[in-house]
Design an enzyme around this catalytic site. Structure first.
Site, PDB file in Angstrom:
ATOM      1  N   SER A   1     -12.238   1.255  31.124  1.00 53.09           N
ATOM      2  CA  SER A   1     -12.371   0.051  31.918  1.00 53.09           C
ATOM      3  C   SER A   1     -12.375   0.263  33.428  1.00 53.09           C
ATOM      4  O   SER A   1     -12.827  -0.604  34.161  1.00 53.09           O
ATOM      5  CB  SER A   1     -11.225  -0.903  31.565  1.00 53.09           C
TER       6      SER A   1
ATOM      7  N   SER B   1      -8.983   4.514  29.780  1.00 51.49           N
ATOM      8  CA  SER B   1      -9.690   3.807  30.856  1.00 51.49           C
ATOM      9  C   SER B   1      -9.771   4.547  32.180  1.00 51.49           C
ATOM     10  O   SER B   1     -10.464   4.107  33.090  1.00 51.49           O
ATOM     11  CB  SER B   1      -9.032   2.442  31.102  1.00 51.49           C
TER      12      SER B   1
ATOM     13  N   LYS C   1      -8.448  -0.297  41.746  1.00 49.33           N
ATOM     14  CA  LYS C   1      -8.890  -1.090  40.591  1.00 49.33           C
ATOM     15  C   LYS C   1      -8.385  -2.520  40.747  1.00 49.33           C
ATOM     16  O   LYS C   1      -7.240  -2.740  41.189  1.00 49.33           O
ATOM     17  CB  LYS C   1      -8.355  -0.459  39.300  1.00 49.33           C
TER      18      LYS C   1
END
Lengths: 504, 561, 103
Positions: free
Chosen positions: A156, A180, A81
């Site tokens: 996210s 997330s 990420k």
């Protein structure tokens, strides 16, 4: 034999490289090829790092040739990420603010995955600074759900989940502040674990809500997620993160244990919640039956203070976010507005033009909530609600080993379908309270929804026992596996499976 | 403007201090492993943590926590086992994160106290000792009117579960346990000064303002930031506004500095900024119970600046008030060159620093073992040392105080004066306070490497105490022994400097001088006592400095009777 | 009591985020919506409940040894590498008081 690398789990890749069935370079190249072939449609990555990946792979191959012992995930391609620092890559947080930010140090979680032999193929898309549930707030581009590219992947950590679901990588790292990891895992039909707060170091992960953030892995199987957890926590606590705890256990050791006689909690209020779609509800009820069929006992538990969870979260999260993002003033790093006559103007315009709308909204909400007079009313109340919610969970776990609930009230929605930010906040209903309590939670695919034919998933979340959590996740996976092959209910999304990525 | 002593007859000054001390004795910064340094090139000691890079996290330095606990114990504070770090937000580039990590309403050290002994001229600046009268008002009215620094602080600080009333009580000028000064017969007085708190925080980066007037922020075209200092462990001590004169403020600061030096937690260099002081002062008519509006003073960064800056500000405020003017709550800068304070900024509203507990830092819950371990490491403190020197060595209190205040000097004294007491010990003290102190001003480095050994001083003191040499000779010998490293006894013998204290040997010289100076002898007999000094001088000269001047004095008187 | 545009401008000024065009209006609407959504939490200001400031309940006294660690510090060129404006060995900011500045 010309297999596509996307049919292999991380465990199989590492075993194959160790056995000499293929090399780390071949696997890495296959991953890069798959990315090249699939990325146009999925757009999971913000940056692909072929040189870094191939250099890492070559080192593994050299080590193997020299007879050195290989680490447990040697040669396994990993997506990271883009809020995690890795030297040799930019860390943008999907924000214009950090569009050109080159990592000058490597996050502990990333380093530990590298130490375990993972090959970093790129940085995955996300909601800007992790503010969002759809990955639509990325400043650079949206990511598409591999199961239906008109739809969002969740967020996210949407890029991480989508990269795994599209078969571009077998493993990815995400971070979870209010769901997330678990929500995009659910929407993309992969396994995603948010470990207990403190289990994985946050050092080097750009902070959103410091008391809520936690790093965890995505994989297509529970076993792969367990292997990644071993890599993340095996070295013990991180001295650079004062909140990091020693949680070093072997996550694979009891993975396949029977759950017979164990108790699974169900929260009736959660199953009746507004917004929960019938297909998700039916799937979770099916999961409960499946666990029961494996000998688990279902018990009802109650979390009486849950009604405050979303409100408490949206006090604590933005307050911490405002504080954590104050450092982005365009001076030491980050977007700097050119030609400003003075410092205040430079800071205000750098932040106005560097941050996207949601990042600005959260920060101003946080700045308001921390202001004199307001703080006393909201912040203390929220932290008291947190005390009660944490106690609720602790009481519930007196009665059960894990709690089963939906990961998301619905399956993936279409791009642009939810535009009102406060509406979007409500989609985190099932995930948020676990961050507030600091507990672990995992999302496990249960197959495709009866109506949407999109992935549905359930979440089990016990306190401070992430290994037990994965044992139940494995039980669910086993329960929904293909009877003939034993393959998990969902593997790579069909539109992407086999595109590029042949192992030479 | 009127003189301070005049002003203080009509007005009572209410003074509080905020003293920042960098823990320079540590090896690394507060929350990261970067080296502490004062003189490295810009940005030589920075890392992701102290540059506030995205993703970096703080971890507190254990020795810093030990240091502040020692500081608290040494200043009679209550050590708070439970406390937290807070984030104090303000956008300014000297703070890499745009917040400072500091402590909230509960600091590691709360409610301490130091006793000051005010002697000499400074003691006259408090003619009243009606100190207590004004404080006998109720706490409620004091806190309602207090504009003391603790109020401003409380506005910025918030505590969970504390009611507004409890906060007000914390913030108000708490007069409940205010002790009164005690006046002694010799005119000196002792006064306890309460310490509100000592908290742990991190220092800011250094900024250089370029362009415009040299180094000033006004008209600067740009500013350059060096983060070397950013994250340096800093302890901030806040006094209650219990001080009443600039002299008390100076004595407090001196005393605190001696304690911190003894603890070995900082080099306490005001010159280099490792110990910095801000003050605040308000005036009220003597007898008035309400507090006046205070101003804050910056740049009080030497003992002289602290005294003179406060003295100027007191006189300035008195002049404004006496002319019917109003004091504005503002921050003023002391300009030592021009001997005046100038406005830096006017505080219209309290700053909203949006303090909240730092979620990256676990709370503290110090154990008894931790605190006792810190206590055990505290060396003998200056006051105890002074009393012991007075008692064991029989030296003067003022000398004992001065020697005990500096750990190196104290160690040197103890070695030099080992086994001595009374006259020879006092001679050691005199040599250290006068000769050694003066000598050190002219050389590089400290006592340890100045080249003078305690044994030399002991030997020289012995010669003095035995009247073998005069104090003038001692001065000469000191310089010689410093240069050569030789034993003073040897120097004295080789140079034939030994003082002659044998009356039989000196009487002929006296007779010879009186034979020569008939006029002066007559003047003495006519009642001019002063002329005796001249005659002693003549004797000293005739003895080539070796005669004991006291004995000459005695012999002359006898011969002239 | 709803937040006014003046309130929101004050918050944005403090947070150093310039609001341009119709952002002020939108932000005001958003903040009022969001604050409404937070209302349930106001019922939780209960006198006998301790606030949780940290999710790991008994975590306390986390400290490190006072020692330099090799490899943690950044070389100067790396430290300055992401800065928008540098001069010699330092980070550079424009005039602090400058035109239009209010400090």
């Amino acid at each position: 034999m010309a297999a596509n690398f996307d049919t292999l789990t991380a465990a199989q890749i590492a075993a194959g490289i160790a056995a000499g069935d293929f090399t780390a370079r071949e696997v890495t190249q296959a991953s890069l090829d798959a990315i090249a072939a699939r990325e146009d449609a999925v757009q999971a990555f913000l940056q692909v790092s072929p040189e870094l990946a191939l250099a890492t792979a070559d080192r593994i191959d050299t080590d193997r040739a020299a007879g050195k012992p290989l680490p447990p995930l040697a040669g396994v391609p990993l997506a990271i990420k883009d809020n995690m620092n890795l030297v040799g890559t930019r860390t943008t947080c999907a924000s214009r603010m950090l569009g050109n930010y080159e990592s000058v140090y490597t996050a502990t979680c990333v380093q530990r995955m590298l130490d375990a032999g993972c090959v970093p193929v790129g940085k995955a898309n996300m909601d800007e600074f992790a503010f969002g549930s759809s990955t639509e707030s990325s400043a650079f581009h949206p990511t598409n759900n591999p199961w239906d590219t008109d739809r969002i992947p969740g967020g996210s950590s949407g890029g991480s989940a989508a990269a795994v679901a599209a078969g571009e990588v077998p493993l990815a790292l995400g971070s979870d502040t209010g769901g997330s990891i678990r929500q995009p895992a659910a929407l993309c039909g992969v396994v995603g674990l948010k470990p207990t707060y403190g289990a994985v170091s946050r050092y080097g992960v750009v902070a959103f809500g410091s008391s809520l953030d936690q790093v965890g892995p995505f994989g297509r199987t529970v076993e792969d997620v367990a292997l990644a957890m071993n890599a993340l926590v095996g070295a013990g606590r991180d001295p650079y993160d004062g909140t990091s705890q020693d949680c070093a256990v072997d996550f694979c050791e009891h993975l396949n244990d029977s759950i017979e006689g164990r108790r699974v909690g169900i929260i009736p209020a959660f199953m009746e919640a507004e917004g929960l779609t019938p297909e998700v509800r039916a799937a979770v009820e099916g999961a409960a039956k499946q666990l029961e069929a494996q000998g688990a006992q279902l018990v009802e538990v109650d979390l009486p203070h849950l009604d405050a969870a979303i409100a408490a979260y949206y006090v604590i999260g933005p307050a911490e976010a405002f504080s954590n993002l104050a450092r982005f003033d365009g001076i030491r790093y980050g977007y700097q507005e050119p030609d400003c006559p003075n410092l205040d103007t430079q800071s205000s315009l750098s932040r106005a033009h560097g941050f996207g709308a949601e990042a600005k909204r959260r920060q101003l909400l946080g700045a308001y909530l921390l202001s004199s007079g307001v703080y006393d009313k909201y912040y203390y109340a929220a932290q008291k609600a947190r005390t009660l919610i944490t106690a609720d969970y602790a009481a519930a776990y007196e009665k059960c080993d894990v709690i089963l609930m939906p990961s998301s009230p619905r399956t993936a929605w279409k791009h642009g379908e939810i535009s009102d930010p406060t509406q979007m906040y409500l989609s985190d209903l099932y995930t948020i309270s676990i961050n507030i309590a600091g507990n672990g939670g995992v999302s496990v695919p249960l197959g495709l929804g009866a109506e949407s034919h999109l992935p549905v998933a359930a979440l089990v979340g016990p306190a401070f026992k992430d290994r037990t959590l994965l044992m139940f996740a494995r039980a669910l996976e086993r329960g929904f596996a293909d009877a003939a092959t034993g393959a998990p209910a969902l593997t790579v999304a069909p539109d992407f499976a086999g595109k590029g990525g042949e192992l030479a | 403007m009127k003189e301070l002593s005049e002003v203080l007859k009509d007005w009572e000054a209410v003074i509080g201090l905020e003293i920042h001390t960098e823990l320079t004795a540590l090896d690394t910064k507060m929350f990261c492993n970067c080296k502490l340094s004062h003189d490295d090139e810009p940005n030589a000691n920075v890392c992701p943590v102290c540059l506030g890079l995205p993703g970096a996290l703080p971890v507190p330095n254990k020795r810093a926590i030990e240091s502040i606990v020692k500081a608290g114990l040494a200043t009679n504070c209550q050590i708070q086992k439970r406390s937290m770090f807070y984030r104090k937000h303000y956008f300014y580039p000297d703070m890499a994160k745009n917040f400072q990590t500091t402590q909230g309403p509960v600091a590691f050290c709360m409610h301490g106290r130091l006793d000051l002994e005010v002697t000499g001229r400074g003691a006259a600046e408090r003619p009243d000792c009606a100190f207590g009268e004004a404080e006998s008002l109720s706490l409620a009215s004091a806190s309602a009117n207090a504009e003391g620094l603790s109020t401003a602080m409380a506005q910025q600080m918030r505590e969970g579960g504390e009611s507004a009333g409890a906060l007000a009580a914390m913030s108000g000028y708490d007069t409940a346990n205010l002790a009164l000064p005690e006046r002694h017969e010799d005119g000196s007085y002792t006064v306890p000064i309460r310490i509100l708190r000592i908290h742990m925080e991190e220092d800011a980066a250094k900024m250089v303002h370029v362009g415009g007037e040299e180094g000033r922020i006004a008209a600067a075209s740009e500013s350059l930031i060096d983060y070397n200092r950013c994250g340096t462990p800093l302890i901030e001590l806040v006094t209650e506004p219990d001080l009443r004169t600039p002299e008390e403020a100076r004595l407090f600061m001196e005393k605190l500095r001696r304690i911190f030096l003894t603890l070995g937690i900082s080099d306490c260099s005001m010159e280099h900024g490792s110990m910095r002081c801000d003050g605040n002062v308000s005036l009220r008519r003597r007898g008035e119970t309400r507090l006046g509006t205070k101003t804050e003073l910056k740049n009080l960064n030497s003992f002289k600046a602290l005294h003179d800056g406060l003295a100027y500000e007191i006189c300035r405020q008195a002049e404004v008030l006496e002319e019917g003017g109003i004091i504005y709550q503002e921050t003023r800068h002391w300009e030592p060159g021009r001997k005046r304070t100038v406005v830096m900024r006017v505080k219209e509203t309290a700053d909203d620093y949006r303090l909240f507990p730092d979620p990256d830092l676990a709370p503290f819950d110090l154990s008894d073992e931790f605190i006792e371990h810190c206590r055990a490491e505290i060396p003998e403190l200056p006051d105890a040392k002074r009393d012991r020197y007075q008692e064991d060595f029989g030296i003067k209190r003022a000398d004992a105080e001065q020697i005990a205040g500096d750990p190196e000097t104290a160690a040197f004294f103890e070695e030099s004066a080992a086994g001595l007491s009374g006259k020879p010990a006092q001679a050691v003290a005199n040599l250290i306070v006068n000769e050694l102190a003066a000598y050190l001003k002219g050389v590089e480095g400290g006592i340890a490497d100045c080249g003078i050994a305690p044994s030399q001083v002991a030997s020289l003191a012995k010669l003095l105490a035995e009247d073998a040499i005069s104090s003038n000779q001692a001065h000469e010998v000191f310089a010689l022994m410093a240069k050569s490293g030789e034993d003073p006894e040897k120097i004295v013998d080789e140079r034939g400097m030994r003082q002659v204290s044998d009356a039989g040997a000196l009487q002929p010289i006296v007779d010879e001088v009186l034979g020569r100076c008939v006029d002066q002898a007559q003047q003495y007999r006519d009642g001019n006592q002063k002329v005796l000094g001249f005659l002693v001088g003549q004797c000293m000269k005739a003895s080539r400095g070796q005669g004991n001047p006291k004995l000459f004095n005695e012999l002359l008187r006898k011969s002239l009777e | 009591m709803a937040l006014t545009q003046t309130d929101v401008r004050g918050i944005a000024d403090y947070a150093r985020i310039a609001l341009e065009g119709d952002e002020l209006e939108q932000m005001t609407a958003y903040l009022n919506d969001a604050v409404d959504m937070l209302a349930p939490v106001l019922d939780y200001d209960l006198p006998d409940v301790e606030p949780t400031f940290h999710p790991i309940g008994d975590l306390a006294n986390v400290m490190r040894e006072d020692e330099e660690l090799a490899g943690r510090g950044l070389p100067l060129d790396v430290a300055l590498s992401n800065a928008g404006s540098v001069r010699d060995r330092s980070f550079r900011v424009p005039s602090i008081l400058g035109e239009g500045g209010d400090r």
